[in-house]
Design a protein around this motif. Structure first.
Motif: not given
Ligand SMILES: *Cc1c(COP(=O)(O)O)cnc(C)c1O
Length: 400
Positions: A106, A225, A228, A254
């Motif tokens: 974030a 983004d 993931q 991550k």
């Protein structure tokens, strides 16, 4: 203490903001984790793709221990001998020339938003406080107030206002909608190459290329983004490498630490990163020597163990196996590499009970968006382990 007591302790003192499966884990190695009763599970969530390299990867663990004894935190008030090497590795694998290190995903998204806005005012010439950022419905970019302000999940937003203005939401996978949404004040289009939390939603082939073209034609930044989807998960180092695109900004997190520590980064072109001047942005822990050493090693492991290639091969094998399962509940199987979603028919009564049954069978997975089971094991998984999983998944998908 037994499992029940650990659960009671968490429930007594902890905030109630998660609804975990009642599995109390104490140890992990590769694709396996063990609970406090010694029961072994195949981890098919990988901490939402943060442990792509496998649990407690020995090489990263060694670096953690060594660096922890040498130097952990200096703040960015001083330089350290780890950060530059981490930058160099990240630039090498991403092809993006500039790095700004943060901690959580974030925070890296927030960093991107700040860079985008400042670029709009100082480079594009958007009037002060008028910058717009276009995002997609069903997105997931994190949980800060600003980020949830452009979520379309009612529960993420409700009760947390007043929300941050300046965002425009369009349907995912729809290039015409992007075209129509752009105004002279549009600064950027921020998008996930595959929507992970949104239910493993894969856009039409060519979507990123077409979206980038629209952005270029309108002097709008194209920002991805890949927190993931990146770092090997989808069968390439980055999911956007399936298409011929060059983003202006790229957000990673991550698996950037292999699951050892929160490490994230905003990567950008010289022009976009150039908007940041000393004092514009910062983080006490961002870019600390422990994080940098872990991040560099986590990336080396991905490259040297060829984990993106492995994800492509094993993902195909896993998906093929899933497609062979005859189940009355399955509506669709989709994904890329080892980011796989099994969408259940609504009559199946939600994915949660299937995830609970899978845990009983020794497979940890998580429902996403009520009707989708996500299978995203560490990328070090092999065919034998996938076969082991498929037999159990078959049994569970065939229950009433
Ligand atoms: C997980 C995730 C985030 C947020 O990362 P945190 O580390 O939880 O803050 C942002 N974007 C995407 C696509 C994610 O999957």
């Amino acid at each position: 203490m037994n499992a029940h007591q650990f659960i009671e302790l968490e429930n007594q003192y902890g905030a109630n903001n998660y609804h975990p499966l009642d599995v109390v884990l104490t140890r992990g190695e590769g694709v396996w984790v063990w609970d406090v009763d010694g029961k072994k599970y195949l981890d098919c969530l990988s901490a939402y793709s943060a442990v792509n390299q496998g649990h407690c990867h020995p090489r990263i663990a060694n670096v953690v221990a060594e660096q922890a004894r040498r130097l952990t935190l200096t703040s960015r008030a001083f330089r350290n001998d780890q950060l530059g090497l981490f930058y160099q590795k990240l630039v090498e694998i991403s092809g993006m020339p500039k790095v700004l290190p943060m901690n959580s995903g974030a925070e890296a998204v927030e960093t991107a938003l700040k860079a985008i806005r400042k670029w709009a005012y100082t480079v594009k010439g958007v009037p002060e406080d008028q910058a717009e950022i276009i995002v997609c419905a069903n997105n997931f970019h994190g949980r800060t107030i600003t980020i949830i302000s452009f979520s379309t999940e009612e529960q993420y937003r409700r009760g947390f206002g007043p929300l941050t203005p300046g965002f425009k939401i369009i349907p995912f996978g729809d290039v015409d909608a992007l075209k129509a949404a752009i105004t002279p004040n549009t600064a950027a289009f921020l998008v996930e190459p595959i929507q992970g939390e949104g239910g493993i939603i894969v856009p039409p082939a060519g979507y990123l290329e077409a979206a980038e073209k629209v952005c270029r034609e309108n002097n709008v930044l194209f920002v991805l983004d890949e927190i993931q989807t990146g770092l090997g998960r989808t069968g390439k180092m980055f999911a956007h490498q399936y298409e011929n695109v060059k983003p202006d900004g790229l957000i990673v997190g991550k698996a950037l630490s292999g699951g050892f520590y929160p490490v994230s980064a905003f990567l950008a072109t010289e022009e976009l990163m150039g908007v940041f001047k000393p004092g514009d942005h910062g983080s006490t822990f961002g870019g600390n020597p422990l994080a940098a050493a872990i991040g560099r090693t986590a990336l080396e492991v991905l490259v040297e163990e060829k984990l993106p290639e492995r994800a492509a091969e094993m993902g195909e094998y896993f998906m093929e196996g899933l497609r062979k399962i005859k189940s009355p509940h399955v509506k669709e199987i989709r994904g890329k590499g080892l980011l796989i979603g099994v969408e259940l028919k609504h009559e199946a009564g939600g994915a949660r009970r299937f995830c609970e049954a899978l845990a009983q069978e020794g497979i940890l997975s998580k429902e996403t968006h009520e009707h989708v089971i996500r299978f995203a094991p560490p990328l070090v998984i092999g065919k034998e382990e996938i076969d082991w999983a498929l037999a159990r998944i078959e049994k569970v998908l065939q229950m009433d």
